[in-house]
Design an enzyme around this catalytic site. Structure first.
Site, PDB file in Angstrom:
ATOM      1  N   GLU A 191      -6.832  -9.772   3.827  1.00  0.00           N
ATOM      2  CA  GLU A 191      -7.122  -8.502   3.474  1.00  0.00           C
ATOM      3  C   GLU A 191      -6.548  -8.321   1.975  1.00  0.00           C
ATOM      4  O   GLU A 191      -5.631  -8.832   1.466  1.00  0.00           O
ATOM      5  CB  GLU A 191      -6.571  -7.605   4.475  1.00  0.00           C
ATOM      6  CG  GLU A 191      -4.863  -7.812   4.648  1.00  0.00           C
ATOM      7  CD  GLU A 191      -4.177  -6.940   3.480  1.00  0.00           C
ATOM      8  OE1 GLU A 191      -4.650  -5.983   2.949  1.00  0.00           O
ATOM      9  OE2 GLU A 191      -3.137  -7.449   3.162  1.00  0.00           O
ATOM     10  N   PHE A 192      -7.499  -7.509   1.500  1.00  0.00           N
ATOM     11  CA  PHE A 192      -7.164  -6.837   0.029  1.00  0.00           C
ATOM     12  C   PHE A 192      -6.716  -5.367  -0.194  1.00  0.00           C
ATOM     13  O   PHE A 192      -7.216  -4.839  -1.010  1.00  0.00           O
ATOM     14  CB  PHE A 192      -8.185  -7.412  -0.957  1.00  0.00           C
ATOM     15  CG  PHE A 192      -8.189  -8.794  -0.762  1.00  0.00           C
ATOM     16  CD1 PHE A 192      -7.376  -9.641  -1.675  1.00  0.00           C
ATOM     17  CD2 PHE A 192      -9.370  -9.519  -0.238  1.00  0.00           C
ATOM     18  CE1 PHE A 192      -7.454 -11.066  -1.705  1.00  0.00           C
ATOM     19  CE2 PHE A 192      -9.407 -10.741  -0.227  1.00  0.00           C
ATOM     20  CZ  PHE A 192      -8.562 -11.717  -0.866  1.00  0.00           C
ATOM     21  N   ASN A 244      -2.615 -11.847  -5.346  1.00  0.00           N
ATOM     22  CA  ASN A 244      -1.554 -10.872  -5.771  1.00  0.00           C
ATOM     23  C   ASN A 244      -0.520 -11.254  -6.803  1.00  0.00           C
ATOM     24  O   ASN A 244       0.064 -10.468  -7.410  1.00  0.00           O
ATOM     25  CB  ASN A 244      -0.633 -10.851  -4.578  1.00  0.00           C
ATOM     26  CG  ASN A 244      -1.398  -9.635  -3.648  1.00  0.00           C
ATOM     27  OD1 ASN A 244      -2.139  -9.357  -3.819  1.00  0.00           O
ATOM     28  ND2 ASN A 244      -0.748  -9.606  -2.110  1.00  0.00           N
ATOM     29  N   GLY A 273       6.175   0.116 -16.766  1.00  0.00           N
ATOM     30  CA  GLY A 273       6.935   1.176 -15.830  1.00  0.00           C
ATOM     31  C   GLY A 273       8.204   0.450 -15.469  1.00  0.00           C
ATOM     32  O   GLY A 273       8.863  -0.454 -16.109  1.00  0.00           O
ATOM     33  N   CYS A 291       4.241  -6.643  -0.737  1.00  0.00           N
ATOM     34  CA  CYS A 291       3.346  -7.429  -0.701  1.00  0.00           C
ATOM     35  C   CYS A 291       3.733  -8.436  -2.252  1.00  0.00           C
ATOM     36  O   CYS A 291       4.086  -9.623  -2.007  1.00  0.00           O
ATOM     37  CB  CYS A 291       1.731  -7.005  -1.140  1.00  0.00           C
ATOM     38  SG  CYS A 291       1.494  -6.172   0.482  1.00  0.00           S
ATOM     39  N   LYS A 322       7.112 -10.267  -2.532  1.00  0.00           N
ATOM     40  CA  LYS A 322       7.425 -11.152  -1.559  1.00  0.00           C
ATOM     41  C   LYS A 322       6.027 -12.351  -1.494  1.00  0.00           C
ATOM     42  O   LYS A 322       6.529 -13.522  -1.768  1.00  0.00           O
ATOM     43  CB  LYS A 322       7.075 -10.469  -0.121  1.00  0.00           C
ATOM     44  CG  LYS A 322       6.675 -11.431   1.094  1.00  0.00           C
ATOM     45  CD  LYS A 322       6.712 -10.477   2.123  1.00  0.00           C
ATOM     46  CE  LYS A 322       5.827 -11.378   3.294  1.00  0.00           C
ATOM     47  NZ  LYS A 322       4.503 -10.795   3.822  1.00  0.00           N
ATOM     48  N   ARG A 325       9.418  -0.088   0.790  1.00  0.00           N
ATOM     49  CA  ARG A 325       9.679  -1.242   0.992  1.00  0.00           C
ATOM     50  C   ARG A 325       9.908  -1.803  -0.291  1.00  0.00           C
ATOM     51  O   ARG A 325       8.969  -1.642  -1.167  1.00  0.00           O
ATOM     52  CB  ARG A 325       8.967  -1.964   1.922  1.00  0.00           C
ATOM     53  CG  ARG A 325       9.188  -2.033   3.351  1.00  0.00           C
ATOM     54  CD  ARG A 325       8.226  -2.522   4.186  1.00  0.00           C
ATOM     55  NE  ARG A 325       6.915  -2.102   4.140  1.00  0.00           N
ATOM     56  CZ  ARG A 325       5.771  -2.466   4.729  1.00  0.00           C
ATOM     57  NH1 ARG A 325       6.088  -3.687   5.599  1.00  0.00           N
ATOM     58  NH2 ARG A 325       4.815  -2.197   4.681  1.00  0.00           N
TER      59      ARG A 325
END
Ligand code: UGA
Length: 433
Positions: A151-152, A208, A253, A260, A263, A327
């Site tokens: 999944e994206f 990612n 930033g 995601c 990790k 998270r």
């Protein structure tokens, strides 16, 4: 075709609702029974724009339901999407024990052909393990296939991302598995890429990590900008005009967070180590990201010198806007650093305050405010850590009147430096004067 979703966390819940919207019959199941009960009442356990509306719509239509019964969901489904969590372990690798135990339960309940689809982000080669576990534990000799369909979804726009995807990756090794998944995603047939399973698994981690790399890269460039007269936003714009580079994910930033990127970058480094491939470059990506918070805290100290007993407003706690998720949010480490220096904190976030209270409880030195204006009252400085639209629209004249010292340290480059300074603020941002 009946589809079971095993694990209705973030990914599973959006997948369940999204697949229901595509017209399929869905049963979601999870060991967190309160999530299941709430879902059946039309209440999602996560905040995600549009999610609850679709949840209610399909519960009512009768093509979506949630069940406590894992075995029953397995036996009554033709396709099983596995979206249980794969938490990070100390060495960076993903803990695959939930995937393993679900594979065993599927094996034990095999009552006909099943397609098992990996939806969670998993290390390359996971499908071979799932196949082996199902073969070892199956009680009846039925066929099954394993496929990968990563999944994206981005938090905050997950429903939209599901229903308007850039691509659907299907990693499958039999015609039957390919046909089933192609049928499920028929609406997006112009955007389907079919690969083998290892490739599909790797596409997710590689994507990612690449995006995380873009962010760390522009953050390093922002450091150069701060030492010169260059402006990181214009550097990013100039780079992004090259279609080979692209404009997205070049916002400097206080660093990336969430469940995601941090990790997945570490997991890919570990996968490389296990396969004897040196992915040191990604270790640097992680290192640069970790250092962003330290640089941000340096800026606060540069403005205030001593932080002990200074009142500081922290605006934005979520790891990014439009979510209540904290998270790996950079805000947590900023808050911890300020606490260790003895600062007095007033925290505000439009959605994430309740979650943050579990991480950073209220105390004499930590107060949660009901509005950004309440947070900045009497403050010696205001920090911007999440770029919520609410902050872009702040009445800065009012903010200035409320603050003890009109100092803003903006970790997300929300404001135009000139405009804020014209109003009388001392203003620090990232990679620009
Ligand atoms: C990310 C990916 O974007 C999704 O495609 C993927 O499906 C998802 O991970 C996942 O693996 O489940 P997400 O973590 O929800 O999605 O959030 P992003 O929008 O990617 O942002 C991640 C972090 O990067 C945020 O902390 C954000 O503030 C930061 N970021 C993003 C920057 O600092 N600069 C940017 O230019 C872009």
């Amino acid at each position: 075709m009946k589809i079971g979703i095993i694990g209705t966390g973030y990914v599973g819940m959006v997948t369940a609702v999204g697949l229901a919207e595509l017209g399929h019959n869905i049963t979601g199941t999870d060991i967190a029974l309160e999530k299941i009960d709430k879902a059946n009442q039309g209440i999602a356990h996560i905040y995600e724009p549009g999610l609850e509306e679709l949840l209610k719509k399909h519960l009512k239509a009768g093509n979506l339901t949630f069940s406590h019964d894992l075995d029953g969901t397995i036996s009554s489904s033709d396709v099983l999407f596995v979206s249980v969590n794969t938490p990070q372990q100390e060495d960076g690798s993903a803990d695959m024990s939930f995937v393993e135990s679900v594979s065993r339960r599927i094996a034990e309940n095999l009552n006909g052909y099943k397609l098992i689809v990996e939806k969670s982000t998993v290390p390359v080669k996971t499908s071979s393990w799932i196949k082996r576990i199902v073969c070892l534990y199956k009680k009846q000799d039925y066929d099954f296939d394993v496929a990968s369909n990563p999944e994206f979804l981005r938090e905050g726009s997950a429903v939209k991302d599901f229903l308007e995807p850039d691509r659907i990756i299907i990693g499958a090794e039999t015609d039957k598995a390919r046909d089933i998944l192609t049928k499920i995603y028929k609406k997006f047939q112009d955007r389907i890429l079919i690969t083998n399973i290892d490739t599909a698994e790797l596409i997710k981690h590689a994507s990612n990590s690449f995006l995380a790399m873009k962010i760390s890269y522009i953050n390093l460039i922002s450091d150069l900008c701060e030492k010169t007269d260059a402006n990181v936003e214009l550097v990013a714009e100039g780079m992004g005009l090259d279609s080979r580079i692209g404009k997205q994910f070049l916002k400097a930033g206080v660093g990336y967070g969430g469940s995601c990127f941090p990790k997945d970058v570490r997991a890919l480094v570990k996968i490389g180590e296990d396969l004897g491939v040196d992915l040191n470059m990604l270790k640097e990506v992680d290192k640069v990201n970790t250092a962003r918070v330290e640089r941000f805290v340096e800026k606060i100290k540069k403005a205030l010198w001593i932080l002990k007993d200074k009142q500081i407003a922290v605006l934005g706690l979520a790891f990014k806007p439009e979510t209540d998720d904290i998270r790996n949010a950079p805000s947590i480490r900023v808050i911890q650093a300020l606490q260790s220096e003895g600062a007095l904190l007033r925290l505000y976030d439009p959605k994430a305050a309740e979650n943050m209270k579990e991480e950073v409880p209220e105390s004499a030195k930590v107060v949660y405010s009901d509005s950004p204006y309440e947070a900045v009252k009497e403050a010696n400085a205001a920090l911007l850590i999440t770029e919520w639209d609410e902050f872009r629209c702040l009445d800065l004249k009012k903010v200035k009147e409320l603050m003890a010292n009109p100092i803003i340290i903006d970790g997300r480059n929300i404001f135009e430096p000139e405009k804020v300074r014209e109003l009388g603020f001392e203003y620090y941002s990232v990679g620009r004067e």
